[in-house]
Design a protein around this motif. Structure first.
Motif, PDB file in Angstrom:
ATOM      1  N   LEU A  70     133.701  68.341  45.675  1.00  0.00           N
ATOM      2  CA  LEU A  70     132.539  67.452  45.593  1.00  0.00           C
ATOM      3  C   LEU A  70     132.929  66.010  45.919  1.00  0.00           C
ATOM      4  O   LEU A  70     132.166  65.280  46.567  1.00  0.00           O
ATOM      5  N   ILE A  71     134.106  65.612  45.493  1.00  0.00           N
ATOM      6  CA  ILE A  71     134.587  64.265  45.823  1.00  0.00           C
ATOM      7  C   ILE A  71     134.759  64.143  47.334  1.00  0.00           C
ATOM      8  O   ILE A  71     134.395  63.119  47.932  1.00  0.00           O
ATOM      9  N   ASP A  72     135.292  65.190  47.967  1.00  0.00           N
ATOM     10  CA  ASP A  72     135.430  65.183  49.429  1.00  0.00           C
ATOM     11  C   ASP A  72     134.067  64.988  50.091  1.00  0.00           C
ATOM     12  O   ASP A  72     133.935  64.219  51.051  1.00  0.00           O
ATOM     13  N   LEU A  73     133.057  65.687  49.574  1.00  0.00           N
ATOM     14  CA  LEU A  73     131.709  65.546  50.129  1.00  0.00           C
ATOM     15  C   LEU A  73     131.172  64.130  49.918  1.00  0.00           C
ATOM     16  O   LEU A  73     130.549  63.554  50.820  1.00  0.00           O
ATOM     17  N   LEU A  74     131.407  63.577  48.743  1.00  0.00           N
ATOM     18  CA  LEU A  74     130.962  62.208  48.471  1.00  0.00           C
ATOM     19  C   LEU A  74     131.616  61.210  49.429  1.00  0.00           C
ATOM     20  O   LEU A  74     130.972  60.264  49.883  1.00  0.00           O
ATOM     21  N   GLN A  75     132.882  61.433  49.728  1.00  0.00           N
ATOM     22  CA  GLN A  75     133.603  60.510  50.602  1.00  0.00           C
ATOM     23  C   GLN A  75     133.077  60.553  52.037  1.00  0.00           C
ATOM     24  O   GLN A  75     133.317  59.624  52.802  1.00  0.00           O
ATOM     25  N   GLN A  76     132.362  61.598  52.383  1.00  0.00           N
ATOM     26  CA  GLN A  76     131.808  61.705  53.734  1.00  0.00           C
ATOM     27  C   GLN A  76     130.452  61.008  53.862  1.00  0.00           C
ATOM     28  O   GLN A  76     129.942  60.847  54.968  1.00  0.00           O
ATOM     29  N   VAL A  87     134.280  56.253  43.958  1.00  0.00           N
ATOM     30  CA  VAL A  87     134.656  57.583  44.443  1.00  0.00           C
ATOM     31  C   VAL A  87     136.176  57.671  44.612  1.00  0.00           C
ATOM     32  O   VAL A  87     136.784  58.698  44.286  1.00  0.00           O
ATOM     33  N   ASN A  88     136.781  56.596  45.093  1.00  0.00           N
ATOM     34  CA  ASN A  88     138.244  56.589  45.215  1.00  0.00           C
ATOM     35  C   ASN A  88     138.912  56.686  43.837  1.00  0.00           C
ATOM     36  O   ASN A  88     139.928  57.373  43.681  1.00  0.00           O
ATOM     37  N   ASN A  89     138.335  56.008  42.856  1.00  0.00           N
ATOM     38  CA  ASN A  89     138.867  56.109  41.495  1.00  0.00           C
ATOM     39  C   ASN A  89     138.683  57.524  40.948  1.00  0.00           C
ATOM     40  O   ASN A  89     139.561  58.050  40.261  1.00  0.00           O
TER      41      ASN A  89
END
Length: 155
Positions: A70-76, A87-89
């Motif tokens: 989910l974090i990967d998706l948020l980063q996109q 998001v990085n944190n």
């Protein structure tokens, strides 16, 4: 008659000595058996603990991998600069938690004698920032300030 009394005396002493020796040996056997039983229980407890840690680590890893995805998706996504920091944190905290889970698995492997060590390079310069990133949310909440200074002589 005196010889008979002497023989009776020695017979009684031998019987008493035999009794004491037998009692001492029985006590020694009881202690040895208790130690063996305690060793078996300790080994069983250690094995059960290792199994529990391994199972729990795997159980935690599954949802943690979901969070990481989910974090990967948020980063996109198109994020504001503040959202990028958050998001990085989140990524840093998630990675840290995964490291802890892996450490627990490694501990189980160490105690069972199944750990294989590997050499890995680390960037010592990034370590303070990674630590900072994990706590930045709490620091903002408490209005704390943290300055990072790494000496230029650190390799």
């Amino acid at each position: 008659c005196a010889l008979g009394l002497l023989l009776v005396y020695f017979q009684e002493r031998l019987e008493r000595g035999h009794f004491l020796l037998t009692r001492h040996l029985d006590q020694q056997l009881i202690e040895i058996n208790a130690r063996k039983r305690n060793e078996r229980l300790a080994i069983k407890a250690r094995t059960e603990t290792q199994d529990f840690l391994a199972r729990m680590s795997h159980e935690i890893r599954t949802p943690l991998n979901g969070i990481s995805g989910l974090i990967d998706l948020l980063q996109q996504l198109q994020l504001t600069s503040e959202q990028v920091v958050l998001v990085n944190n989140l990524r840093g905290a998630s990675d840290h938690l995964m490291t802890m889970v892996n450490d627990i698995l490694d501990l189980a492997k160490i105690t069972s004698g199944k750990l294989a060590l590997k050499v890995a390079d680390i960037n010592i310069w990034k370590l303070p920032q990674l630590c900072f990133d994990m706590f930045v949310g709490q620091m903002k909440e408490k209005k704390l300030r943290w300055d990072i200074h790494v000496d230029q002589n650190v390799p």
